[in-house]
Design a protein around this motif. Structure first.
Motif, PDB file in Angstrom:
ATOM      1  N   ALA A 237       0.825  -1.210   0.000  1.00 55.73           N
ATOM      2  CA  ALA A 237       0.000   0.000   0.000  1.00 55.73           C
ATOM      3  C   ALA A 237       0.861   1.263   0.000  1.00 55.73           C
ATOM      4  CB  ALA A 237      -0.933  -0.005   1.204  1.00 55.73           C
ATOM      5  N   ILE A 238       1.926   1.261   0.787  1.00 54.64           N
ATOM      6  CA  ILE A 238       2.821   2.431   0.849  1.00 54.64           C
ATOM      7  C   ILE A 238       3.493   2.649  -0.504  1.00 54.64           C
ATOM      8  CG2 ILE A 238       4.982   3.285   1.833  1.00 54.64           C
ATOM      9  CD1 ILE A 238       4.063   2.018   4.513  1.00 54.64           C
ATOM     10  N   SER A 239       3.975   1.569  -1.129  1.00 55.75           N
ATOM     11  CA  SER A 239       4.595   1.694  -2.459  1.00 55.75           C
ATOM     12  C   SER A 239       3.588   2.228  -3.468  1.00 55.75           C
ATOM     13  CB  SER A 239       5.123   0.334  -2.921  1.00 55.75           C
ATOM     14  OG  SER A 239       6.127  -0.138  -2.057  1.00 55.75           O
ATOM     15  N   THR A 240       2.330   1.803  -3.335  1.00 54.23           N
ATOM     16  CA  THR A 240       1.275   2.238  -4.251  1.00 54.23           C
ATOM     17  C   THR A 240       1.024   3.734  -4.148  1.00 54.23           C
ATOM     18  OG1 THR A 240       0.167   0.075  -4.230  1.00 54.23           O
ATOM     19  CG2 THR A 240      -1.184   1.991  -4.799  1.00 54.23           C
ATOM     20  N   VAL A 241       0.827   4.249  -2.942  1.00 54.93           N
ATOM     21  CA  VAL A 241       0.518   5.679  -2.807  1.00 54.93           C
ATOM     22  C   VAL A 241       1.729   6.546  -3.157  1.00 54.93           C
ATOM     23  CG1 VAL A 241      -1.330   5.281  -1.152  1.00 54.93           C
ATOM     24  CG2 VAL A 241       0.977   5.742  -0.294  1.00 54.93           C
ATOM     25  N   LYS A 242       2.936   6.017  -2.938  1.00 53.79           N
ATOM     26  CA  LYS A 242       4.134   6.778  -3.312  1.00 53.79           C
ATOM     27  C   LYS A 242       4.262   6.870  -4.828  1.00 53.79           C
ATOM     28  CE  LYS A 242       7.205   6.219   0.694  1.00 53.79           C
ATOM     29  NZ  LYS A 242       8.476   5.604   1.183  1.00 53.79           N
ATOM     30  N   CYS A 243       4.020   5.767  -5.516  1.00 56.02           N
ATOM     31  CA  CYS A 243       4.208   5.780  -6.970  1.00 56.02           C
ATOM     32  C   CYS A 243       3.155   6.628  -7.667  1.00 56.02           C
ATOM     33  CB  CYS A 243       4.255   4.359  -7.513  1.00 56.02           C
ATOM     34  SG  CYS A 243       2.788   3.729  -8.288  1.00 56.02           S
ATOM     35  N   LEU A 244       1.976   6.776  -7.032  1.00 57.23           N
ATOM     36  CA  LEU A 244       0.902   7.587  -7.615  1.00 57.23           C
ATOM     37  C   LEU A 244       0.888   9.009  -7.053  1.00 57.23           C
ATOM     38  CD1 LEU A 244      -1.899   4.864  -7.521  1.00 57.23           C
ATOM     39  CD2 LEU A 244      -0.669   5.673  -9.544  1.00 57.23           C
ATOM     40  N   ASP A 245       1.852   9.320  -6.186  1.00 59.27           N
ATOM     41  CA  ASP A 245       1.991  10.652  -5.594  1.00 59.27           C
ATOM     42  C   ASP A 245       0.722  11.088  -4.868  1.00 59.27           C
ATOM     43  OD1 ASP A 245       3.456  12.913  -4.944  1.00 59.27           O
ATOM     44  OD2 ASP A 245       2.835  14.015  -6.732  1.00 59.27           O
ATOM     45  N   CYS A 246       0.180  10.173  -4.068  1.00 57.99           N
ATOM     46  CA  CYS A 246      -1.072  10.437  -3.360  1.00 57.99           C
ATOM     47  C   CYS A 246      -0.825  11.212  -2.070  1.00 57.99           C
ATOM     48  CB  CYS A 246      -1.777   9.129  -3.015  1.00 57.99           C
ATOM     49  SG  CYS A 246      -2.257   8.168  -4.464  1.00 57.99           S
ATOM     50  N   PHE A 247      -1.900  11.814  -1.560  1.00 58.43           N
ATOM     51  CA  PHE A 247      -1.820  12.576  -0.313  1.00 58.43           C
ATOM     52  C   PHE A 247      -3.148  12.461   0.421  1.00 58.43           C
ATOM     53  CE2 PHE A 247      -1.815  16.134   2.573  1.00 58.43           C
ATOM     54  CZ  PHE A 247      -0.481  16.247   2.953  1.00 58.43           C
ATOM     55  N   GLY A 248      -3.060  12.346   1.748  1.00 56.83           N
ATOM     56  CA  GLY A 248      -4.270  12.311   2.561  1.00 56.83           C
ATOM     57  C   GLY A 248      -4.752  10.899   2.822  1.00 56.83           C
ATOM     58  N   TYR A 249      -5.975  10.796   3.313  1.00 61.11           N
ATOM     59  CA  TYR A 249      -6.561   9.490   3.637  1.00 61.11           C
ATOM     60  C   TYR A 249      -6.785   8.702   2.350  1.00 61.11           C
ATOM     61  CZ  TYR A 249      -9.522   6.022   5.932  1.00 61.11           C
ATOM     62  OH  TYR A 249     -10.027   4.843   6.429  1.00 61.11           O
ATOM     63  N   MET A 250      -6.318   7.452   2.336  1.00 55.92           N
ATOM     64  CA  MET A 250      -6.393   6.610   1.145  1.00 55.92           C
ATOM     65  C   MET A 250      -6.900   5.226   1.502  1.00 55.92           C
ATOM     66  SD  MET A 250      -5.040   8.374  -1.446  1.00 55.92           S
ATOM     67  CE  MET A 250      -4.772   7.004  -2.563  1.00 55.92           C
ATOM     68  N   GLY A 251      -7.530   4.581   0.543  1.00 59.46           N
ATOM     69  CA  GLY A 251      -7.887   3.173   0.678  1.00 59.46           C
ATOM     70  C   GLY A 251      -7.341   2.415  -0.515  1.00 59.46           C
ATOM     71  N   VAL A 252      -6.496   1.411  -0.264  1.00 59.78           N
ATOM     72  CA  VAL A 252      -5.915   0.606  -1.334  1.00 59.78           C
ATOM     73  C   VAL A 252      -6.541  -0.784  -1.268  1.00 59.78           C
ATOM     74  CG1 VAL A 252      -3.792  -0.344  -2.338  1.00 59.78           C
ATOM     75  CG2 VAL A 252      -3.761   1.913  -1.243  1.00 59.78           C
ATOM     76  N   ASP A 253      -7.332  -1.140  -2.281  1.00 61.19           N
ATOM     77  CA  ASP A 253      -7.989  -2.444  -2.324  1.00 61.19           C
ATOM     78  C   ASP A 253      -7.025  -3.483  -2.876  1.00 61.19           C
ATOM     79  OD1 ASP A 253     -10.235  -1.182  -1.400  1.00 61.19           O
ATOM     80  OD2 ASP A 253     -11.252  -1.119  -3.339  1.00 61.19           O
ATOM     81  N   ILE A 254      -6.922  -4.602  -2.173  1.00 59.36           N
ATOM     82  CA  ILE A 254      -5.941  -5.634  -2.516  1.00 59.36           C
ATOM     83  C   ILE A 254      -6.609  -7.007  -2.479  1.00 59.36           C
ATOM     84  CG2 ILE A 254      -3.846  -6.822  -1.701  1.00 59.36           C
ATOM     85  CD1 ILE A 254      -2.920  -4.106  -0.566  1.00 59.36           C
ATOM     86  N   VAL A 255      -6.301  -7.839  -3.469  1.00 59.23           N
ATOM     87  CA  VAL A 255      -6.623  -9.262  -3.388  1.00 59.23           C
ATOM     88  C   VAL A 255      -5.338  -9.977  -2.984  1.00 59.23           C
ATOM     89  CG1 VAL A 255      -7.279 -11.336  -4.649  1.00 59.23           C
ATOM     90  CG2 VAL A 255      -8.522  -9.210  -5.037  1.00 59.23           C
ATOM     91  N   LEU A 256      -5.396 -10.652  -1.845  1.00 57.03           N
ATOM     92  CA  LEU A 256      -4.212 -11.333  -1.322  1.00 57.03           C
ATOM     93  C   LEU A 256      -4.230 -12.779  -1.793  1.00 57.03           C
ATOM     94  CD1 LEU A 256      -1.677 -11.180   0.410  1.00 57.03           C
ATOM     95  CD2 LEU A 256      -3.081 -11.781   2.394  1.00 57.03           C
ATOM     96  N   SER A 257      -3.325 -13.093  -2.706  1.00 56.39           N
ATOM     97  CA  SER A 257      -3.183 -14.434  -3.238  1.00 56.39           C
ATOM     98  C   SER A 257      -1.771 -14.910  -2.907  1.00 56.39           C
ATOM     99  CB  SER A 257      -3.449 -14.417  -4.750  1.00 56.39           C
ATOM    100  OG  SER A 257      -3.421 -15.708  -5.303  1.00 56.39           O
ATOM    101  N   ASP A 258      -1.049 -15.453  -3.893  1.00 58.84           N
ATOM    102  CA  ASP A 258       0.344 -15.808  -3.646  1.00 58.84           C
ATOM    103  C   ASP A 258       1.159 -14.563  -3.308  1.00 58.84           C
ATOM    104  OD1 ASP A 258      -0.185 -14.976  -6.284  1.00 58.84           O
ATOM    105  OD2 ASP A 258       1.735 -15.782  -6.967  1.00 58.84           O
ATOM    106  N   ARG A 259       0.670 -13.429  -3.771  1.00 55.51           N
ATOM    107  CA  ARG A 259       1.252 -12.110  -3.459  1.00 55.51           C
ATOM    108  C   ARG A 259       0.111 -11.109  -3.430  1.00 55.51           C
ATOM    109  NH1 ARG A 259       3.378 -13.376  -8.734  1.00 55.51           N
ATOM    110  NH2 ARG A 259       5.383 -13.796  -7.747  1.00 55.51           N
ATOM    111  N   PRO A 260       0.319  -9.909  -2.901  1.00 50.92           N
ATOM    112  CA  PRO A 260      -0.758  -8.913  -2.918  1.00 50.92           C
ATOM    113  C   PRO A 260      -0.917  -8.305  -4.315  1.00 50.92           C
ATOM    114  CG  PRO A 260       0.876  -8.477  -1.179  1.00 50.92           C
ATOM    115  CD  PRO A 260       1.489  -9.461  -2.124  1.00 50.92           C
ATOM    116  N   TYR A 261      -2.135  -8.280  -4.810  1.00 47.86           N
ATOM    117  CA  TYR A 261      -2.451  -7.640  -6.085  1.00 47.86           C
ATOM    118  C   TYR A 261      -3.312  -6.415  -5.807  1.00 47.86           C
ATOM    119  CZ  TYR A 261      -0.882 -11.824  -8.608  1.00 47.86           C
ATOM    120  OH  TYR A 261      -0.140 -12.851  -9.126  1.00 47.86           O
ATOM    121  N   VAL A 262      -2.872  -5.257  -6.241  1.00 48.02           N
ATOM    122  CA  VAL A 262      -3.646  -4.025  -6.051  1.00 48.02           C
ATOM    123  C   VAL A 262      -4.735  -3.971  -7.121  1.00 48.02           C
ATOM    124  CG1 VAL A 262      -3.570  -1.497  -6.064  1.00 48.02           C
ATOM    125  CG2 VAL A 262      -1.707  -2.809  -5.010  1.00 48.02           C
TER     126      VAL A 262
END
Length: 320
Positions: A237-262
């Protein structure tokens, strides 16, 4: 401080089915800001949340009310459908301090094609977007610009259009990570999302057996969801918001399988906030303000757990 919190469903009354979730988020934020000593103002087309000061608005006047009232406030926060958020956040930024994502970041998150490309370029796993169906595979069809499980179906066949995308279906646990993005991202909780698959006819109204079409619906959350892979989910989730240059309250939806998929990035408060506020000792309003005007703590304290459904929100916040 005077803080404007504008939630689209409450402020426009366009879709009454969205009001319970919208009012739950709005009330949670408003009460928190008030508890830490601030004044809250919110546009409303009829729904009252019992705290703060309501400002009369309609579907036609919502944007004008946001622009007018933002000029009178020290800061503002918007919750709206992802496709509308860039324009509304721009209005906010031009008139006060925006406590949420920049218009540019919100626009990238809203566009599932651009967002997926950005994630994959950064080495973050996300379901691939398919151009055509392959035999034996399942796909999730959803609007290119949309939020949550809105108009989302599970299919085995599809025709490519400009309005909808088809992404590969990943089997796994449906989770989300709630966090505050900024100079020092602060994870709050991992949440279990209750996703329901509902058999229905396909988009042309034909026999559902042909394409095995299922509607996908979100029906609440459990907060926090305890898992040994929490650190892995937080890192994703942290890598996701950093790469998208996000700010503030965020929700990152993930399907957790063999690895997390955003699978979705929500550049705004999400319904999980309603549960988080009941298990987190810190005030969400204070954390949002510290993210813009001060410095966030290294972590938050979570005690107990909380589960809610959409039906429960409807009973609490529905209007007759």
């Amino acid at each position: 401080m005077k803080i404007l919190v504008a939630e689209f469903a409450v402020g426009t009354d366009i879709d009454k089915s969205l009001i319970p979730e919208g009012a739950a988020m709005l009330k949670t934020l408003a009460e928190s800001f008030v508890r830490v000593g601030h004044e809250v103002y919110y546009p409303s087309a009829g729904t009252e949340i019992g705290t703060g000061t309501s400002l009369k608005s309609t579907a036609e006047s919502f944007r004008q009310v946001v622009e007018r009232e933002a000029k009178k406030c020290d800061a503002g926060l918007l919750i709206a459908p992802d496709g509308m958020l860039p324009e509304l956040n721009r209005i906010l930024e031009e008139n006060t301090v925006n406590l949420g994502c920049s218009p540019e970041s919100a626009a990238c998150c809203a566009d599932k094609v651009l967002c997926t490309k950005a994630l994959k370029k950064a080495g973050i796993y996300a379901p691939g977007i398919a151009e055509k169906a392959e035999k034996g595979k399942k796909y999730v069809i959803k609007p290119r610009f949309g939020c949550g499980a809105e108009a989302t179906d599970l299919v085995t066949e599809f025709e490519k259009t400009e309005e909808f995308i088809a992404s590969e279906y990943i089997e796994g646990k449906h989770l989300s990570v709630s966090l505050i993005a900024g100079k020092k991202p602060l994870p709050l909780t991992v949440n279990r999302q209750f996703i329901e698959f509902e058999e229905k006819k396909d988009r042309e109204g034909k026999n559902p057996e042909k394409n095995r079409v299922s509607g996908i619906k979100y029906n609440g959350s459990l907060t926090p969801y305890k898992t040994s892979r929490k650190d892995e989910l937080y890192e994703t989730a942290i890598s996701t918001v950093k790469c998208l240059d996000c700010f503030g309250y965020m929700g990152v939806d993930i399907v957790l399988s063999d690895r997390p998929y955003v699978v979705d990035v929500n550049p705004r408060p999400t319904a999980s906030l309603f549960g988080i506020s009941r298990v987190m000792r810190e005030e969400i309003g204070e954390l949002i303000l510290k993210n813009r005007f001060g410095e966030l703590p290294d972590s938050v304290q979570i005690e107990g757990e909380y589960h809610f459904s959409k039906d429960m929100l409807g009973e609490l916040f529905g209007r007759n």
